[in-house]
Design a protein around this motif. Sequence first.
Motif, PDB file in Angstrom:
ATOM      1  N   PRO A  30       0.923  -1.240   0.097  1.00 41.03           N
ATOM      2  CA  PRO A  30      -0.120  -0.012   0.058  1.00 41.03           C
ATOM      3  C   PRO A  30       0.964   1.297  -0.036  1.00 41.03           C
ATOM      4  O   PRO A  30       1.916   1.328   0.704  1.00 41.03           O
ATOM      5  CB  PRO A  30      -0.870  -0.199   1.473  1.00 41.03           C
ATOM      6  CG  PRO A  30      -0.917  -1.569   1.397  1.00 41.03           C
ATOM      7  CD  PRO A  30       0.503  -2.142   1.127  1.00 41.03           C
ATOM      8  N   GLY A  31       0.509   2.118  -0.765  1.00 40.24           N
ATOM      9  CA  GLY A  31       1.211   3.456  -1.250  1.00 40.24           C
ATOM     10  C   GLY A  31       2.431   3.340  -1.955  1.00 40.24           C
ATOM     11  O   GLY A  31       3.330   4.208  -1.932  1.00 40.24           O
ATOM     12  N   GLU A  32       2.898   2.263  -2.677  1.00 42.65           N
ATOM     13  CA  GLU A  32       4.120   2.043  -3.370  1.00 42.65           C
ATOM     14  C   GLU A  32       3.606   1.787  -4.785  1.00 42.65           C
ATOM     15  O   GLU A  32       2.261   1.574  -5.184  1.00 42.65           O
ATOM     16  CB  GLU A  32       4.683   0.832  -2.903  1.00 42.65           C
ATOM     17  CG  GLU A  32       5.388   1.249  -1.358  1.00 42.65           C
ATOM     18  CD  GLU A  32       6.331  -0.129  -0.884  1.00 42.65           C
ATOM     19  OE1 GLU A  32       7.248   0.270  -0.404  1.00 42.65           O
ATOM     20  OE2 GLU A  32       5.891  -1.163  -1.436  1.00 42.65           O
ATOM     21  N   VAL A  33       4.598   1.903  -5.780  1.00 41.95           N
ATOM     22  CA  VAL A  33       4.264   2.009  -7.210  1.00 41.95           C
ATOM     23  C   VAL A  33       5.453   0.873  -7.619  1.00 41.95           C
ATOM     24  O   VAL A  33       6.556   1.087  -7.219  1.00 41.95           O
ATOM     25  CB  VAL A  33       4.454   3.211  -7.768  1.00 41.95           C
ATOM     26  CG1 VAL A  33       4.040   3.182  -9.246  1.00 41.95           C
ATOM     27  CG2 VAL A  33       3.198   4.192  -7.264  1.00 41.95           C
ATOM     28  N   LEU A  34       5.282   0.284  -8.639  1.00 43.05           N
ATOM     29  CA  LEU A  34       6.259  -0.599  -9.391  1.00 43.05           C
ATOM     30  C   LEU A  34       6.521   0.052 -10.474  1.00 43.05           C
ATOM     31  O   LEU A  34       5.325   0.255 -11.553  1.00 43.05           O
ATOM     32  CB  LEU A  34       5.773  -1.993  -9.774  1.00 43.05           C
ATOM     33  CG  LEU A  34       6.883  -2.895 -10.563  1.00 43.05           C
ATOM     34  CD1 LEU A  34       8.050  -2.879  -9.925  1.00 43.05           C
ATOM     35  CD2 LEU A  34       6.246  -4.228 -10.671  1.00 43.05           C
ATOM     36  N   LEU A  35       7.945   0.534 -10.885  1.00 48.63           N
ATOM     37  CA  LEU A  35       8.205   1.118 -11.924  1.00 48.63           C
ATOM     38  C   LEU A  35       9.114   0.425 -13.007  1.00 48.63           C
ATOM     39  O   LEU A  35      10.010  -0.371 -12.303  1.00 48.63           O
ATOM     40  CB  LEU A  35       8.859   2.413 -11.951  1.00 48.63           C
ATOM     41  CG  LEU A  35       8.212   3.550 -11.030  1.00 48.63           C
ATOM     42  CD1 LEU A  35       8.999   4.733 -10.474  1.00 48.63           C
ATOM     43  CD2 LEU A  35       7.077   4.028 -11.738  1.00 48.63           C
ATOM     44  N   ARG A  36       8.750   0.309 -14.357  1.00 49.31           N
ATOM     45  CA  ARG A  36       9.830  -0.229 -15.166  1.00 49.31           C
ATOM     46  C   ARG A  36      10.683   1.099 -15.601  1.00 49.31           C
ATOM     47  O   ARG A  36      10.592   2.031 -15.855  1.00 49.31           O
ATOM     48  CB  ARG A  36       9.259  -0.700 -16.293  1.00 49.31           C
ATOM     49  CG  ARG A  36      10.166  -0.983 -17.619  1.00 49.31           C
ATOM     50  CD  ARG A  36       9.369  -1.765 -18.924  1.00 49.31           C
ATOM     51  NE  ARG A  36       8.486  -0.784 -19.302  1.00 49.31           N
ATOM     52  CZ  ARG A  36       8.835   0.120 -20.254  1.00 49.31           C
ATOM     53  NH1 ARG A  36      10.016   0.392 -20.561  1.00 49.31           N
ATOM     54  NH2 ARG A  36       7.599   0.832 -20.732  1.00 49.31           N
ATOM     55  N   VAL A  37      12.084   0.987 -15.232  1.00 47.27           N
ATOM     56  CA  VAL A  37      13.068   1.776 -15.277  1.00 47.27           C
ATOM     57  C   VAL A  37      13.404   2.083 -16.812  1.00 47.27           C
ATOM     58  O   VAL A  37      13.921   1.128 -17.557  1.00 47.27           O
ATOM     59  CB  VAL A  37      14.242   1.649 -14.844  1.00 47.27           C
ATOM     60  CG1 VAL A  37      15.423   2.776 -14.603  1.00 47.27           C
ATOM     61  CG2 VAL A  37      13.923   1.662 -13.216  1.00 47.27           C
ATOM     62  N   GLY A  72      10.631   6.434 -15.831  1.00 46.63           N
ATOM     63  CA  GLY A  72       9.888   5.199 -15.763  1.00 46.63           C
ATOM     64  C   GLY A  72       8.509   5.150 -16.321  1.00 46.63           C
ATOM     65  O   GLY A  72       7.925   6.224 -16.748  1.00 46.63           O
ATOM     66  N   VAL A  73       8.016   3.860 -16.267  1.00 43.08           N
ATOM     67  CA  VAL A  73       6.461   3.722 -16.799  1.00 43.08           C
ATOM     68  C   VAL A  73       6.044   2.880 -15.545  1.00 43.08           C
ATOM     69  O   VAL A  73       6.730   2.018 -14.993  1.00 43.08           O
ATOM     70  CB  VAL A  73       6.416   2.902 -17.846  1.00 43.08           C
ATOM     71  CG1 VAL A  73       5.066   2.860 -18.265  1.00 43.08           C
ATOM     72  CG2 VAL A  73       7.217   3.840 -19.046  1.00 43.08           C
ATOM     73  N   VAL A  74       4.935   3.224 -15.304  1.00 44.78           N
ATOM     74  CA  VAL A  74       4.335   2.606 -14.074  1.00 44.78           C
ATOM     75  C   VAL A  74       3.663   1.338 -14.514  1.00 44.78           C
ATOM     76  O   VAL A  74       3.025   1.341 -15.358  1.00 44.78           O
ATOM     77  CB  VAL A  74       2.983   3.299 -13.298  1.00 44.78           C
ATOM     78  CG1 VAL A  74       2.136   2.474 -12.254  1.00 44.78           C
ATOM     79  CG2 VAL A  74       3.562   4.749 -12.786  1.00 44.78           C
ATOM     80  N   GLU A  75       4.237   0.132 -13.788  1.00 43.62           N
ATOM     81  CA  GLU A  75       3.667  -1.143 -14.204  1.00 43.62           C
ATOM     82  C   GLU A  75       2.569  -1.674 -13.240  1.00 43.62           C
ATOM     83  O   GLU A  75       1.850  -2.376 -13.465  1.00 43.62           O
ATOM     84  CB  GLU A  75       4.687  -1.851 -13.943  1.00 43.62           C
ATOM     85  CG  GLU A  75       6.043  -2.021 -15.331  1.00 43.62           C
ATOM     86  CD  GLU A  75       6.625  -3.328 -15.459  1.00 43.62           C
ATOM     87  OE1 GLU A  75       6.686  -4.069 -14.648  1.00 43.62           O
ATOM     88  OE2 GLU A  75       7.129  -3.480 -16.486  1.00 43.62           O
ATOM     89  N   ALA A  76       2.770  -1.224 -12.010  1.00 46.99           N
ATOM     90  CA  ALA A  76       1.656  -1.637 -11.010  1.00 46.99           C
ATOM     91  C   ALA A  76       1.439  -0.608  -9.726  1.00 46.99           C
ATOM     92  O   ALA A  76       2.531  -0.031  -9.631  1.00 46.99           O
ATOM     93  CB  ALA A  76       2.019  -3.261 -10.527  1.00 46.99           C
ATOM     94  N   VAL A  77       0.461  -0.761  -9.082  1.00 47.22           N
ATOM     95  CA  VAL A  77       0.065   0.336  -8.039  1.00 47.22           C
ATOM     96  C   VAL A  77      -0.326  -0.526  -7.045  1.00 47.22           C
ATOM     97  O   VAL A  77      -1.203  -1.653  -7.116  1.00 47.22           O
ATOM     98  CB  VAL A  77      -0.608   1.405  -8.239  1.00 47.22           C
ATOM     99  CG1 VAL A  77       0.073   2.291  -9.401  1.00 47.22           C
ATOM    100  CG2 VAL A  77      -1.923   1.132  -8.652  1.00 47.22           C
ATOM    101  N   GLY A  78       0.236  -0.347  -5.742  1.00 49.92           N
ATOM    102  CA  GLY A  78      -0.255  -0.717  -4.621  1.00 49.92           C
ATOM    103  C   GLY A  78      -1.752  -0.296  -4.172  1.00 49.92           C
ATOM    104  O   GLY A  78      -2.088   0.899  -4.695  1.00 49.92           O
ATOM    105  N   ARG A  79      -2.253  -0.839  -2.840  1.00 48.79           N
ATOM    106  CA  ARG A  79      -3.821  -0.115  -2.713  1.00 48.79           C
ATOM    107  C   ARG A  79      -3.481   1.147  -2.118  1.00 48.79           C
ATOM    108  O   ARG A  79      -2.399   1.569  -1.694  1.00 48.79           O
ATOM    109  CB  ARG A  79      -4.089  -1.205  -1.418  1.00 48.79           C
ATOM    110  CG  ARG A  79      -4.459  -2.366  -1.914  1.00 48.79           C
ATOM    111  CD  ARG A  79      -5.176  -3.252  -0.853  1.00 48.79           C
ATOM    112  NE  ARG A  79      -4.687  -3.138   0.365  1.00 48.79           N
ATOM    113  CZ  ARG A  79      -3.698  -3.982   0.770  1.00 48.79           C
ATOM    114  NH1 ARG A  79      -3.203  -4.872   0.022  1.00 48.79           N
ATOM    115  NH2 ARG A  79      -3.075  -4.010   1.886  1.00 48.79           N
TER     116      ARG A  79
END
Length: 317
Positions: A30-37, A72-79
């Motif tokens: 929660p509150g985090e984001v996965l980025l492709r660099v 980067g580009v956002v790949e996934a977001v947390g809750r």
Amino acid sequence: MNTTKAITIESFGGPEVLRLQELPLRTPEPGEVLLRVEAAGVNPAELGMRDGRYPWSEEPRFPLVPGYDIAGVVEAVGREVTGLAPGDTVTATTAHAHTQIGSYAERVVVPADQVVPAPGLTPEQRASLPLAGTVALQALRRLGLERGQILLVNGVGGAVGSFIAQLAVLEGVTVFGTASTDEHDYVRSLGAIPLDRHGNLADQLRTEGFEAVAAAFDTVGGPSARTAFTLVRDNGRYATIVPPFWIPGGQFDPERGILPEIVVYSHVRADLAALVSLVTAGKLRARIADTLPLAEAPEAHRRLIKGGLRGKLLLRP
């Protein structure tokens, strides 16, 4: 388990300790984001991460992954993450001081509040902004200059120096910048007045009709930093991003009413967003020295140690 390729540090040392390997990649919480660099900036702080001089907030845990700046580009977001979605083009910084996992990687998880949308900007533009741009903006704010005052930038051709020169000009400040003579056309393109860094700065300043400057900002250190300090008028302002070269006493005389300030990066999302807006509007431009493949991180560090880079050095996964 997901994995990512990343540049790792298994023990402190020279550039040769930087190695490309596969690491586990966690799912964003929660509150985090996965980025492709898409690109990662190379900064002096990462030299300290590599050789052990970096002021870790916790005991170092190997393997470490260096790096702050991310395009980067956002790949996934947390809750609980709002305003960001998969596919968004962004600029961001890692939470390296706490996680010890940085941007020298193909993918990385970062706090959402350290991510700023930057549609339309190139990876090079986005990777150059977070540290260099933010430090320049914060340094200019701390110098507190008014329209018409004079700022001397010692090392105007580098990533931070070129940003602060442009930002100051936008605020109506007159900027002098030290650079080698073959860089003077570039300095003028920033809206600044070039000074030959190999010549007598005081004489050159007098030739332009000035005896002193209201403030100086140093990105170089060493003897040239001390020379820049002497050109600041009494009760003026002086700031540096090279703290070992702030030497109290001697030419840094408190009786002149000048308190040298050391400017360090502080993440402020609004500052990064403001920089994105300026670049998008064509009012601010990044300077890129070179872009290397991620696997050539050791060579990038060797170039940074050597110095003399004209702009930002980047790594591309």
